[in-house]
Scaffold this active site. Structure first.
Site, mmCIF file in Angstrom:
data_model
loop_
_atom_site.group_PDB
_atom_site.id
_atom_site.type_symbol
_atom_site.label_atom_id
_atom_site.label_comp_id
_atom_site.label_asym_id
_atom_site.label_seq_id
_atom_site.Cartn_x
_atom_site.Cartn_y
_atom_site.Cartn_z
ATOM 1 N N GLU A 493 5.429 -15.022 21.833
ATOM 2 C CA GLU A 493 4.593 -16.056 22.310
ATOM 3 C C GLU A 493 3.640 -15.611 23.388
ATOM 4 O O GLU A 493 2.533 -15.681 22.719
ATOM 5 C CB GLU A 493 5.720 -16.954 23.504
ATOM 6 C CG GLU A 493 5.230 -18.108 24.068
ATOM 7 C CD GLU A 493 6.183 -19.287 23.926
ATOM 8 O OE1 GLU A 493 7.260 -19.071 23.597
ATOM 9 O OE2 GLU A 493 5.769 -20.695 24.425
ATOM 10 N N GLU A 762 12.721 -16.978 33.085
ATOM 11 C CA GLU A 762 12.299 -18.103 32.675
ATOM 12 C C GLU A 762 13.186 -19.494 33.257
ATOM 13 O O GLU A 762 12.541 -20.617 33.249
ATOM 14 C CB GLU A 762 12.286 -18.335 31.338
ATOM 15 C CG GLU A 762 11.684 -19.466 30.640
ATOM 16 C CD GLU A 762 11.436 -19.485 29.048
ATOM 17 O OE1 GLU A 762 12.025 -18.444 28.596
ATOM 18 O OE2 GLU A 762 10.672 -20.215 28.667
HETATM 19 C C1 BGC Z 1 6.740 -21.551 27.428
HETATM 20 C C2 BGC Z 1 6.535 -22.255 28.580
HETATM 21 C C3 BGC Z 1 5.737 -23.593 28.618
HETATM 22 C C4 BGC Z 1 6.377 -24.348 27.584
HETATM 23 C C5 BGC Z 1 6.013 -25.679 27.537
HETATM 24 C C6 BGC Z 1 7.551 -22.505 26.496
HETATM 25 O O1 BGC Z 1 7.541 -22.032 25.340
HETATM 26 O O2 BGC Z 1 7.383 -20.388 27.516
HETATM 27 O O3 BGC Z 1 6.369 -21.342 29.842
HETATM 28 O O4 BGC Z 1 5.197 -24.009 29.519
HETATM 29 O O5 BGC Z 1 6.812 -23.853 26.431
HETATM 30 O O6 BGC Z 1 6.946 -26.575 27.422
#
Ligand code: BGC
Length: 916
Positions: A493, A762
């Site tokens: 990501e 997270e």
């Molecule tokens: C990310 C987040 C981001 C989110 C949005 C995720 O995949 O890791 O930090 O803000 O998607 O919904």
């Protein structure tokens, strides 16, 4: 009151131009200059009464006080930041020498500062003469990041001997990553240049001073290219911008007579491939020593067997996209040694090194002597271990995060990858033959890599877990401020999520000097704005079209981030540059169909869904409010009134639609209350009730309808978490805010800390003692969003903040308001913070010992603060060895609402008062 204006007598220091010391390649017409005072803090009420800047075309002229480019004259002003150059028009590549002197309040002048300089970039699309060059042709189906990295060299002879060369500069960019050499020496120490932008819109270049690397006779420029963000894997996509990397370079060598020689990238460069067989950010790197090209980047190497580089002319469009890269380079920042080594699998098959810190970068591997040629060593990286001690890599999704090195001879050597990075605490080494013995702590060294941001903030207190939380927040910032602010550094990501960035930006500004970093990223943000006016969910916008409006709380980064940079660094230009774009966004908010708008809501909350349309209106109000203030700052009163009017309408509609007569906010979630209260959307008469409902939910609410009791815990996601404690503080519920901060069971900030976390996770349930790992599809152990509590640690626990007025920007005015934990059983008895502001160092330290509260504050020249803390009466407060009301530099002291409140100017103050 006694208030004296004292000396700012010593010469100004720390001269910066456009946030950098002595930058190369500036393309601003009026670069902004800033300086500090050498002796901050000791003199009370020190203010600069005037300044004079001299700018000269040579060091000699400047030394002779000859400002042939600019002599500002003596300007009566206390401005010491962002002074705009206003001299003769600057020419491309020109070096501008400058110095500054200042006068104090008694009109005594300092001596001149030491000289500083900046140098202009190429400044015009037409100045670029080179062509893009590419390495040996790749098969059309070549895997992203999976083909050998091209190596290039160009031999040339200098027109003048090196000792007659006055200066030599390389102007360079790449679509992809480059590493550059001149005569076998590495040019610059940055990594992952040319960085990441939407290459279809912007091609930032960097400039290097290579004068010292030239040699007599033959010289060789050399480069390695890699796919990087341009055509490697990025998130779940690949080859986003093109099929292969290319280099664009121009070197200017000027001799003492001003004669110039220019070397450009073109098809006369030679190319081949070398030992880096694969290089990809997500997948890792494979290095085969048997393919090494000894001394390939030095003069005298025979490149006869190499081929001519393929080239393609620089298009007019691309030439226009070339621009100075205003951000800090990414560099190796620190090294970490392992704290433990284990062998969880079959003995000898694999060794796991624990670096003791979840970090971002790579490892340097000491390959032992005596391995048979062709031995393949493998390094795998992970943030966590499974229960059996092996690596937990499921959360990396498709990122392989694996490096390989294949040996050639039997000598020991060090291997480091160049064009990949991993997020990890643990690294597993396999492939060592049993005969080579066991590795030790010297075998592996963690190389921490991130954007080179000066650390500016420190926070500490008497609670070890909170201190570790602060360290984890800072490590989250290190790990994710890598060219762009990313969500996470490990899985497939690593994107510039706008929501995460806006939530964390205020905390980020405390911890590190992020002004230049965000100047760059906000340009990317503006580039990525869609035709309708929305800002995307990720910047650079690789999701293209998917979420070209990132939705409430995400798209609003387009307003919130420039505003925060203005507030923290006094940077008005970032507001001016973004003004039209922000105005388009506000207009878009008024026109968008709310129900169709993309909306992440309060992302990753715990069974407490805040209505997503409420989130839209709350953020629309907030952005409109900021826009009205921005218009005010920029001297646009009509616009300011227009936005203020729009805000009133949104507020009215919000109250009508979402707030009941009893002060309940629809949805009844913590975040619903937090957004409504923080963004000032609750009518005055219902405020207390709404605050009460929030507190009640924190203490007595339930997770879901039937699930466990809240029992004083949070349920907030990304959007609610940042402000929960500041809303509680404003509500007079400091007690509850501290209880939330100090909770160490699920869900809380300290639960991970108690369980060994070294970064911010997270999710609240990324890992829990009773359930183990959280949902594997999205589970990063290095995600800074929840670390946004960091700002509250500085602002409230330590008590160091900007004053609320708009003109406080850049810490010209501060609010020093420590709010210790109330109650006899308080766990925090001491806190201190230091912050290197653009006006200089601010320090604050308080403690409560034996019934006495003491507070020491140090402010730099040109700043003022309101100091505020609890006190039984005005008379009870002392400063130094006298009553505070009579202390030098303390003015307007009063006692109000149980607090001592006074104004102070620069200097060091020690207040004390009995503590109830
Ligand atoms: C990310 C987040 C981001 C989110 C949005 C995720 O995949 O890791 O930090 O803000 O998607 O919904």
């Amino acid at each position: 009151m006694s208030h004296s204006i004292v000396d700012v007598a010593s010469a100004p220091s720390n001269l910066h131009c456009e946030y950098h010391p002595n930058p190369l390649g500036v393309e601003e017409k009026s670069p902004r200059l800033s300086w500090l005072f050498q002796d901050p803090g000791t003199l009370r009420g020190a203010r600069q009464g005037a300044y004079q800047v001299l700018a000269a075309s040579s060091r000699e002229k400047l030394a002779a006080d000859e400002g042939d480019l600019w002599d500002s004259g003596k300007i009566a002003s206390d401005q010491s930041t962002h002074v705009e150059y206003a001299g003769a028009p600057l020419k491309a590549q020109q070096r501008c020498w400058w110095k500054v002197r200042t006068w104090n309040g008694r009109d005594e002048s300092s001596s001149w500062s030491a000289p500083a300089w900046w140098e202009m970039g190429l400044c015009s699309p037409r100045a670029w003469k080179g062509a893009w060059i590419m390495g040996p042709a790749r098969p059309a189906d070549a895997p992203a990041g999976g083909v050998p990295c091209p190596h290039f060299r160009k031999t040339f002879t200098l027109d003048s001997p090196p000792d007659r060369v006055q200066r030599a500069r390389v102007y360079v960019t790449a679509r992809g990553l480059y590493e550059l050499y001149l005569n076998g020496q590495r040019v610059g120490d940055d990594v992952f240049a040319a960085g990441w932008h939407d290459y279809h819109r912007r091609l930032p270049y960097r400039v290097y001073d290579v004068t010292g690397l030239l040699c007599q006779g033959q010289n060789v420029l050399a480069a390695i290219l890699a796919d990087g963000w341009y055509c490697g894997h990025v998130a779940w996509r690949e080859k986003l911008y093109g099929a292969e990397p290319s280099l664009l370079l121009q070197m200017h060598v000027t001799d003492a007579q001003g004669k110039r020689q220019v070397i450009i990238s073109d098809s006369t460069w030679r190319c081949t491939t070398g030992p880096i067989l694969e290089a990809d950010f997500l997948m890792g790197e494979t290095y085969d020593c048997r393919q090494e090209l000894p001394r390939w980047n030095e003069p005298g190497y025979d490149d006869g067997a190499w081929q001519a580089a393929r080239s393609s002319a620089l298009s007019t469009d691309d030439a226009k996209r070339l621009a100075w890269h205003p951000g800090p380079p990414v560099r190796r920042i620190q090294e970490i040694k392992p704290i433990a080594i284990s062998e969880p699998a079959a003995p000898g098959s694999a060794f796991i090194f624990d670096l003791g810190q979840n970090m971002v970068g790579w490892v340097r591997l000491r390959v032992p002597a005596g391995l048979p040629a062709g031995t393949r060593l493998t390094l795998r990286h992970a943030e966590m271990l499974q229960a059996d001690g092996t690596l937990y890599t499921e959360n990396l999704r498709s990122a392989k995060a694996t490096d390989h090195v294949i040996t050639a001879g039997s000598d020991a050597f060090d291997y480091e990858p160049r064009f990949t990075f991993h997020g990890f605490r643990y690294v597993e080494l396999s492939g060592l033959p049993a005969s080579s013995g066991k590795p030790n702590a010297e075998t592996v060294t963690g190389i921490v890599v991130h954007s080179h941001l000066a650390p500016t903030g420190q926070f500490a207190c008497s609670h070890p877990l909170v201190n570790q939380l602060q360290r984890n927040i800072q490590w989250g910032q290190k790990g994710n401020f890598l060219e762009v602010p990313t969500d996470c550094p490990q899985r497939n990501e690593r994107l510039g999520w706008t929501g995460d960035a806006q939530i964390f930006v205020r905390t980020a500004c405390f911890n590190m000097d992020v002004a230049a970093f965000f100047s760059k990223w906000t340009t990317d943000l503006r580039d990525a704005q869609d035709a309708a006016g929305g800002y995307p969910a990720v910047v650079p916008d690789i999701l293209r079209g998917d979420h070209s409006d990132g939705g409430p709380g995400w798209a609003d980064a387009g307003v919130i981030v420039p505003w925060t940079i203005y507030r923290c660094y006094g940077d008005q230009r970032i507001l001016r540059r973004h003004y039209q774009s922000m105005a388009r966004y506000i207009q878009y908010l008024g026109a968008v169909d709310v129900d169709k708008r993309h909306n992440y809501g309060d992302w990753l909350n715990i069974m407490a869904h805040t209505p997503v349309d409420l989130v839209h209106y709350a953020y629309a109000a907030h952005s409109t409010d900021l826009m009205s203030r921005i218009a005010g700052v920029l001297g646009k009163p009509r616009d300011a009134r227009k936005y203020a009017g729009a805000l009133t309408r949104i507020k009215k509609a919000f109250a009508k639609r979402y707030i009941t007569a009893e002060g309940r906010v629809l949805g009844d979630t913590q975040t619903a209350y937090i957004l409504a209260l923080q963004f000032d959307l609750v009518p005055e008469r219902m405020r207390r009730a709404a605050q009460h409902h929030l507190a009640h939910d924190i203490v007595h609410g339930r997770y879901g309808d039937t699930y466990q009791h809240r029992n004083t815990h949070i349920s907030t996601g990304f959007l609610g978490t940042r402000d929960i404690n500041s809303v509680l503080t404003d509500a007079g519920r400091l007690d509850l805010a501290y209880q939330l901060l100090l909770r160490d069971d699920f869900p809380s900030w300290l639960m991970p800390v108690k369980n060994g976390a070294t970064t911010i996770w997270e999710r609240w349930n990324s890992w829990t003692p009773d359930r183990g790992f959280g949902p594997v599809g999205m589970n990063s152990f290095n995600h800074y969003a929840y670390g946004a509590i960091g700002q509250w640690l500085y602002q409230v626990v330590a008590g160091l903040d900007l004053a609320p007025q708009d003109d406080a920007a850049g810490y010209r005015r501060l609010l020093i308001h420590p709010r210790p934990q109330p109650g006899a059983d308080a766990a925090i008895h001491h806190a201190n913070a230091a912050y290197d502001s653009i006006h200089g160092r601010i320090e604050i330290s308080w403690s409560i010992v034996e019934g006495r509260f003491t507070l020491t504050v140090t402010l730099p020249p040109n700043t003022r603060a309101t100091v505020r803390f609890a006190a039984p009466s005005l008379d009870a407060v002392s400063e130094g060895d006298q009553p505070a009301v009579r202390a030098d530099g303390v003015s307007n002291a009063k006692h109000q609402g149980g607090d001592f409140i006074a104004e102070i100017g620069s200097g060091r103050y020690s207040f004390a008062v009995p503590w109830a």
